[in-house]
Scaffold this active site. Structure first.
Site, mmCIF file in Angstrom:
data_model
loop_
_atom_site.group_PDB
_atom_site.id
_atom_site.type_symbol
_atom_site.label_atom_id
_atom_site.label_comp_id
_atom_site.label_asym_id
_atom_site.label_seq_id
_atom_site.Cartn_x
_atom_site.Cartn_y
_atom_site.Cartn_z
ATOM 1 N N THR A 122 0.841 -1.196 0.000
ATOM 2 C CA THR A 122 0.000 0.000 0.000
ATOM 3 C C THR A 122 0.872 1.240 0.000
ATOM 4 O O THR A 122 2.034 1.182 0.430
ATOM 5 C CB THR A 122 -0.927 0.047 1.237
ATOM 6 O OG1 THR A 122 -1.859 1.111 1.105
ATOM 7 C CG2 THR A 122 -0.148 0.269 2.531
ATOM 8 N N HIS A 178 -12.362 -3.064 11.945
ATOM 9 C CA HIS A 178 -12.215 -4.152 10.977
ATOM 10 C C HIS A 178 -10.739 -4.486 10.754
ATOM 11 O O HIS A 178 -10.339 -5.637 10.729
ATOM 12 C CB HIS A 178 -12.892 -3.740 9.670
ATOM 13 C CG HIS A 178 -12.481 -2.373 9.170
ATOM 14 N ND1 HIS A 178 -12.408 -1.259 9.979
ATOM 15 C CD2 HIS A 178 -12.085 -1.940 7.946
ATOM 16 C CE1 HIS A 178 -12.018 -0.215 9.280
ATOM 17 N NE2 HIS A 178 -11.813 -0.607 8.045
ATOM 18 N N PHE A 210 -9.431 8.641 8.976
ATOM 19 C CA PHE A 210 -9.511 8.894 7.530
ATOM 20 C C PHE A 210 -10.788 8.297 6.937
ATOM 21 O O PHE A 210 -11.604 7.702 7.644
ATOM 22 C CB PHE A 210 -8.268 8.336 6.830
ATOM 23 C CG PHE A 210 -8.253 6.829 6.648
ATOM 24 C CD1 PHE A 210 -8.057 5.983 7.724
ATOM 25 C CD2 PHE A 210 -8.419 6.259 5.388
ATOM 26 C CE1 PHE A 210 -8.025 4.605 7.558
ATOM 27 C CE2 PHE A 210 -8.387 4.882 5.209
ATOM 28 C CZ PHE A 210 -8.180 4.059 6.300
ATOM 29 N N GLY A 211 -10.925 8.449 5.629
ATOM 30 C CA GLY A 211 -12.040 7.845 4.899
ATOM 31 C C GLY A 211 -13.386 8.236 5.484
ATOM 32 O O GLY A 211 -13.674 9.407 5.733
ATOM 33 N N TYR A 212 -14.216 7.233 5.729
ATOM 34 C CA TYR A 212 -15.585 7.452 6.200
ATOM 35 C C TYR A 212 -15.674 7.517 7.731
ATOM 36 O O TYR A 212 -16.770 7.528 8.294
ATOM 37 C CB TYR A 212 -16.493 6.320 5.690
ATOM 38 C CG TYR A 212 -16.562 6.238 4.172
ATOM 39 C CD1 TYR A 212 -17.526 6.960 3.468
ATOM 40 C CD2 TYR A 212 -15.668 5.460 3.444
ATOM 41 C CE1 TYR A 212 -17.590 6.895 2.084
ATOM 42 C CE2 TYR A 212 -15.714 5.387 2.062
ATOM 43 C CZ TYR A 212 -16.670 6.110 1.388
ATOM 44 O OH TYR A 212 -16.734 6.051 0.020
ATOM 45 N N ASP A 213 -14.532 7.541 8.410
ATOM 46 C CA ASP A 213 -14.527 7.508 9.880
ATOM 47 C C ASP A 213 -15.461 8.533 10.541
ATOM 48 O O ASP A 213 -16.140 8.194 11.518
ATOM 49 C CB ASP A 213 -13.100 7.696 10.424
ATOM 50 C CG ASP A 213 -12.276 6.420 10.351
ATOM 51 O OD1 ASP A 213 -12.859 5.350 10.089
ATOM 52 O OD2 ASP A 213 -11.054 6.496 10.547
ATOM 53 N N LYS A 248 -9.693 2.741 18.336
ATOM 54 C CA LYS A 248 -10.117 2.279 17.003
ATOM 55 C C LYS A 248 -9.524 0.893 16.701
ATOM 56 O O LYS A 248 -10.231 -0.006 16.251
ATOM 57 C CB LYS A 248 -9.732 3.288 15.915
ATOM 58 C CG LYS A 248 -10.219 2.835 14.538
ATOM 59 C CD LYS A 248 -9.940 3.790 13.394
ATOM 60 C CE LYS A 248 -10.278 3.107 12.068
ATOM 61 N NZ LYS A 248 -9.853 3.834 10.884
ATOM 62 N N ASN A 285 -0.966 3.921 1.132
ATOM 63 C CA ASN A 285 -1.904 4.680 1.966
ATOM 64 C C ASN A 285 -1.282 4.855 3.362
ATOM 65 O O ASN A 285 -1.169 3.908 4.132
ATOM 66 C CB ASN A 285 -3.229 3.898 2.036
ATOM 67 C CG ASN A 285 -4.291 4.605 2.849
ATOM 68 O OD1 ASN A 285 -3.994 5.254 3.844
ATOM 69 N ND2 ASN A 285 -5.533 4.463 2.428
ATOM 70 N N ASP A 319 -7.342 -4.863 1.616
ATOM 71 C CA ASP A 319 -8.392 -4.244 0.810
ATOM 72 C C ASP A 319 -9.591 -4.096 1.722
ATOM 73 O O ASP A 319 -10.014 -5.043 2.379
ATOM 74 C CB ASP A 319 -8.748 -5.045 -0.433
ATOM 75 C CG ASP A 319 -9.416 -4.130 -1.455
ATOM 76 O OD1 ASP A 319 -8.722 -3.268 -2.037
ATOM 77 O OD2 ASP A 319 -10.647 -4.223 -1.646
HETATM 78 P P1 IMP Z 1 -8.630 0.425 -0.733
HETATM 79 O O1 IMP Z 1 -7.368 1.208 -0.540
HETATM 80 O O2 IMP Z 1 -8.918 0.095 -2.148
HETATM 81 O O3 IMP Z 1 -8.665 -0.768 0.158
HETATM 82 O O4 IMP Z 1 -9.822 1.398 -0.298
HETATM 83 C C1 IMP Z 1 -10.212 1.502 0.999
HETATM 84 C C2 IMP Z 1 -11.218 2.633 1.145
HETATM 85 O O5 IMP Z 1 -12.233 2.222 2.060
HETATM 86 C C3 IMP Z 1 -10.576 3.869 1.774
HETATM 87 O O6 IMP Z 1 -10.137 4.772 0.805
HETATM 88 C C4 IMP Z 1 -11.711 4.433 2.611
HETATM 89 O O7 IMP Z 1 -12.561 5.214 1.814
HETATM 90 C C5 IMP Z 1 -12.471 3.191 3.039
HETATM 91 N N1 IMP Z 1 -11.919 2.699 4.325
HETATM 92 C C6 IMP Z 1 -11.233 1.541 4.549
HETATM 93 N N2 IMP Z 1 -10.879 1.419 5.832
HETATM 94 C C7 IMP Z 1 -11.323 2.528 6.441
HETATM 95 C C8 IMP Z 1 -11.241 2.983 7.781
HETATM 96 O O8 IMP Z 1 -10.651 2.375 8.678
HETATM 97 N N3 IMP Z 1 -11.841 4.158 8.017
HETATM 98 C C9 IMP Z 1 -12.492 4.882 7.082
HETATM 99 N N4 IMP Z 1 -12.578 4.521 5.818
HETATM 100 C C10 IMP Z 1 -11.997 3.337 5.486
#
Ligand code: IMP
Length: 200
Positions: A8, A183, A155-158, A178, A10, A72
């Site tokens: 990754t 997950h 981050f993301g939808y947290d 967290k 990320n 993922d």
């Molecule tokens: P991936 O990098 O293709 O696995 O995309 C994962 C995406 O799912 C992230 O960009 C977030 O939008 C969402 N996501 C996954 N894990 C989390 C989390 O722990 N918190 C918030 N959003 C998450």
């Protein structure tokens, strides 16, 4: 000491991974894609979290010859038939920001005013070994999508993922909180039950 390539770039995932390992008392050297020198494009075109995790882990394992793990993950909202699911990162388009994805999610839910807001985060981890062996683990965390953004962290939808047992969104939690219910934390806990897979 476990040495693994984490497929990754990320930085949030890397930080959570490192802190989970630390919290669980496991010493690990984690090498990210950038540090391997890999610059190719990885097309995540599978229709499952497991499929996409495999694509990423296998690509980096083949490139480095080292044990590689990929995460993922995404959000499944029941009222949206499991969307955004594997499209979570690009729900409102390629290169979407977290805020744009949240806005799209709340907009889609606003069209269903009476719908149940239950949702879950899913994290699939795939580990590929150079000898061709693979290992999968999955972690899930159930919550509710709320309309206002709460919390600054993470981050993301947290900020819109409310976790009732702690009366907090994931963005309002400390990283230890967290990790203990997320997950990703749950998937890593399962992964660490297979330490021999990393050393054989
Ligand atoms: P991936 O990098 O293709 O696995 O995309 C994962 C995406 O799912 C992230 O960009 C977030 O939008 C969402 N996501 C996954 N894990 C989390 C989390 O722990 N918190 C918030 N959003 C998450």
């Amino acid at each position: 000491m476990i040495k693994i390539v984490f497929a990754t770039n990320n930085s949030h995932k890397v930080a959570e991974f490192s802190s989970c390992f630390e919290q669980m008392g496991v010493e690990a050297e984690i090498i990210t894609i950038k540090q391997t020198g890999f610059t190719g494009e990885i097309i995540e075109d599978a229709d499952s979290f497991e499929g996409n995790a495999f694509i990423k882990a296998k690509t980096l394992c083949d490139y480095t010859g080292l044990i590689s793990v990929a995460d993922d993950s995404g959000l499944e909202v029941d009222a949206l038939g499991g969307a955004p699911g594997v499209y979570s990162a690009r729900y409102s388009g390629e290169n979407a920001t977290d805020r744009e994805n949240i806005d799209k999610l709340l907009f889609e839910l606003s069209k269903l005013p009476n719908a149940d807001r239950s949702a879950r985060f899913v994290c699939s981890l795939c580990v590929c070994r150079p000898d061709g062996e693979t290992l999968y683990v999955r972690g899930e965390s159930d919550g509710i999508i709320i309309d206002e953004l709460r919390g600054e962290g993470r981050f993301g939808y947290d900020p819109v993922f409310y976790y009732p047992p702690m009366d907090k969104t994931f963005a309002e939690m400390s990283s230890e909180e967290k990790n203990s219910v997320s997950h990703r934390g749950r998937a890593i806990e399962k992964l660490l039950k297979h330490k021999d897979f990393f050393t054989e």
